[in-house]
Design an enzyme around this catalytic site. Structure first.
Site, mmCIF file in Angstrom:
data_model
loop_
_atom_site.group_PDB
_atom_site.id
_atom_site.type_symbol
_atom_site.label_atom_id
_atom_site.label_comp_id
_atom_site.label_asym_id
_atom_site.label_seq_id
_atom_site.Cartn_x
_atom_site.Cartn_y
_atom_site.Cartn_z
ATOM 1 N N ASP A 319 -7.074 4.310 6.149
ATOM 2 C CA ASP A 319 -6.186 4.196 4.991
ATOM 3 C C ASP A 319 -6.954 3.833 3.723
ATOM 4 O OD1 ASP A 319 -4.377 4.418 7.016
ATOM 5 O OD2 ASP A 319 -3.182 2.668 6.448
ATOM 6 N N ASP A 320 -6.287 4.009 2.597
ATOM 7 C CA ASP A 320 -6.677 3.498 1.268
ATOM 8 C C ASP A 320 -7.786 4.296 0.577
ATOM 9 O OD1 ASP A 320 -4.869 1.590 2.026
ATOM 10 O OD2 ASP A 320 -6.232 -0.125 1.923
ATOM 11 N N HIS A 370 -0.545 8.051 1.795
ATOM 12 C CA HIS A 370 -0.402 6.592 1.793
ATOM 13 C C HIS A 370 0.244 6.170 0.463
ATOM 14 C CE1 HIS A 370 -1.053 2.756 3.571
ATOM 15 N NE2 HIS A 370 -2.121 2.388 2.883
ATOM 16 N N HIS A 374 -0.198 2.334 -3.765
ATOM 17 C CA HIS A 374 -0.186 1.265 -2.766
ATOM 18 C C HIS A 374 0.768 0.140 -3.135
ATOM 19 C CE1 HIS A 374 -1.713 -1.215 0.555
ATOM 20 N NE2 HIS A 374 -2.362 -0.135 0.979
ATOM 21 N N TYR A 411 1.251 -1.373 3.445
ATOM 22 C CA TYR A 411 1.589 -2.628 4.131
ATOM 23 C C TYR A 411 2.501 -2.384 5.346
ATOM 24 C CZ TYR A 411 0.136 -4.071 -0.542
ATOM 25 O OH TYR A 411 -0.536 -4.209 -1.734
ATOM 26 N N HIS A 461 -9.737 1.098 7.491
ATOM 27 C CA HIS A 461 -9.756 1.405 6.057
ATOM 28 C C HIS A 461 -11.136 1.905 5.661
ATOM 29 C CE1 HIS A 461 -6.477 -1.419 6.769
ATOM 30 N NE2 HIS A 461 -5.863 -0.815 5.769
HETATM 31 ZN ZN ZN Z 1 -3.172 0.530 2.799
#
Ligand code: ZN
Length: 510
Positions: A319-320, A370, A374, A411, A461
């Site tokens: 992710d991210d 995603h 965020h 989250y 991540h």
């Molecule tokens: Zn994230």
């Protein structure tokens, strides 16, 4: 291309010349009469001709292959505005949720100002919520990049905070303009001179008062009060090639229903006030927008489940990202092991690193959403939530040519509104490595290897180098235990899942 062609030519020439020399030697020994020298010359010329023609043909074939090779490799998506700008993301996730995105440039002085600003923003928020550690408070800061020319760049920051006790979050705009060559930061007084505040007040009011949001007398009065000719009312601006845009504080121009207004004024309307270097606004060609590219050629299908029946499966998810160096290194590891994974990318970062997303897709990985910035989607209005979801789908589609087929909410925060608006299956996880918190490759490796089972979905991540280091060890270790590393779509489909919109998956045990 040039180098290859020369190499081919030299190599081939040497071989042919060697053959010719041998042939000539034998011939000379056998037939040694007077006409020999002439014949040899003739033959030489003939062979040389053949050599040259062959070399040209081979070079041409090589050139064609080389051109095709270029076409099939990942092309660069052209965006002049974002050229040379990187995006940094601070993402932390306890009860307090923090996602702060900020730019990095080629200029160290500018970078110091930007990093300090981001870090101060995080620190101030932490101090503010310190007394309520159990509250679900959130800080999100995103930015947009604008460009006046190659050197002069503006960043507009949108800071959003949401507190458990608040009905709605609060948005604050900050804008900064820099010269990336000199490191100078420009305030409005560095751009405009003379009686410019009166002019801006007049021009901004003329534009805004006709908007439907300001359709009654009270609203017109509040608008006028917020646009008086004072520097504080025009302190947030961004510069583009032909215009200057002013951002206004959330309540500067009235109540919540008129928040987030902007006014763009063509620079030619301000030409009597412009200072150097802005005075010489060159009015030549307009910069082209970044183009959509066709999808990469025939990537391995992220949904192909042939050969997966009865296999031990695991889906690694990252992710991210994307991240320019860390994601690239991770892709190298995955490629080396023939492993596949899923990347839940942030729309805001995709815009800065489209090439990396294209590479991941081309190498058989799945690209999931995603969302854009965020933010905790459960705390947003329906409109803001849909923007976070839909603008990211658009960024991904523009980059790889197809819409993402799965999403992961930031989250892991879910409610009915998120499920309804997602429009695709929602992927959570069964193994949380907490890699973002500990930043320790050994810990991530041990956590995955001690918790993994057939059907696990692993959360990591790829913006952290420690995670990428861990993954380089996790992938071969899982393979050694008989696991096949698949995308989440492959895992779900192989285990009979239906990928219906709004369905939530955390694992797919057999
Ligand atoms: Zn994230």
């Amino acid at each position: 291309m040039k180098r290859l062609r020369n190499k081919t030519k030299t190599h081939l020439g040497a071989e042919e010349t060697a053959e010719l020399t041998d042939f000539a030697k034998v011939h000379q020994q056998r037939k040694n009469h007077r006409t020999y020298q002439e014949n040899r010359k003739k033959r030489r010329r003939k062979v040389l001709k053949i050599v040259v023609i062959t070399a040209v043909v081979i070079a041409a074939i090589g050139a064609i292959f080389w051109l095709n090779r270029d076409k099939n490799s990942v092309p660069t998506i052209h965006s002049e505005t974002l050229e040379g700008i990187d995006i940094e993301s601070i993402i932390e996730w306890g009860n307090t949720r923090i996602a702060v995105h900020y730019p990095r440039t080629k200029n160290a002085t500018v970078n110091k100002i930007l990093a300090d600003f981001a870090e101060e923003t995080v620190k101030d928020f932490k101090n503010e919520v310190n007394n309520y550690p159990n509250n679900r408070d959130e800080l999100n800061m995103s930015f947009k990049t604008y460009r006046y020319n190659e050197d002069i760049v503006s960043f507009a920051f949108d800071k959003y905070t949401s507190h458990e006790w608040q009905a709605n979050g609060t948005n604050t705009s900050t804008a900064m303009t820099f010269n990336l060559e000199t490191g100078n930061q420009y305030e409005l007084k560095d751009v405009l001179a003379g009686n410019y505040l009166d002019e801006l007040s007049k021009l901004a009011l003329a534009q805004l008062k006709t908007r439907p949001e300001f359709n009654d007398q009270d609203k017109q009065a509040a608008l006028q009060a917020g646009l008086t000719a004072e520097i504080d009312n025009f302190k947030s601006f961004v510069l583009e090639k032909d215009e200057i845009t002013f951002l206004f504080d959330q309540y500067q121009l009235g109540a919540r229903d008129v928040a987030n207004q902007r006014v763009s004024i063509p620079l030619k309307d301000l030409k009597n006030f412009l200072k150097k270097p802005f005075k010489s606004a060159d009015e030549s060609e307009s910069s082209p927008e970044s183009d959509s590219l066709p999808p990469p050629a025939n990537p391995p299908s992220p949904t192909d489940i042939s050969g997966l029946a009865g296999k031990k499966l695991v889906a690694l998810t990252f992710d991210d990202g994307p991240h320019p160096t860390n994601t690239s290194a991770l892709l190298n590891s995955l490629k080396q092991e023939g492993a596949r994974a899923t990347f839940f990318v942030l729309g805001t970062r995709v815009d800065y690193y489209p090439d990396i997303v294209r590479r991941a897709y081309q190498e058989g990985h799945q690209i999931g959403s995603h969302t854009r910035n965020h933010k905790d989607l459960t705390k947003l209005s329906a409109g803001d939530r849909q923007y976070e979801i839909n603008s990211t789908i658009a960024s991904i589609q523009k980059t790889i040519g197809i819409r993402p087929t799965t999403m992961r909410p930031p989250y892991g925060a879910l409610n009915q509104g998120v499920k309804a608006d997602a429009g695709m299956p929602i992927i959570l996880w069964s193994i949380d490595t907490e890699d973002w918190k500990y930043r320790n490759a050994n810990r991530v490796y041990n956590h995955v290897m001690s918790h993994v089972r057939d059907g696990s979905i692993v959360l990591m991540h790829d913006i952290h180098p420690t995670t990428v280091q861990a993954a380089a060890r996790i992938v071969p270790a899982l393979k050694a235990q008989g696991y096949t590393l698949v995308t989440v779509d492959q895992l779900i489909l192989a285990r009979g899942g239906n990928l219906n919109p709004g369905t939530v998956y955390s694992s797919m045990y057999p």
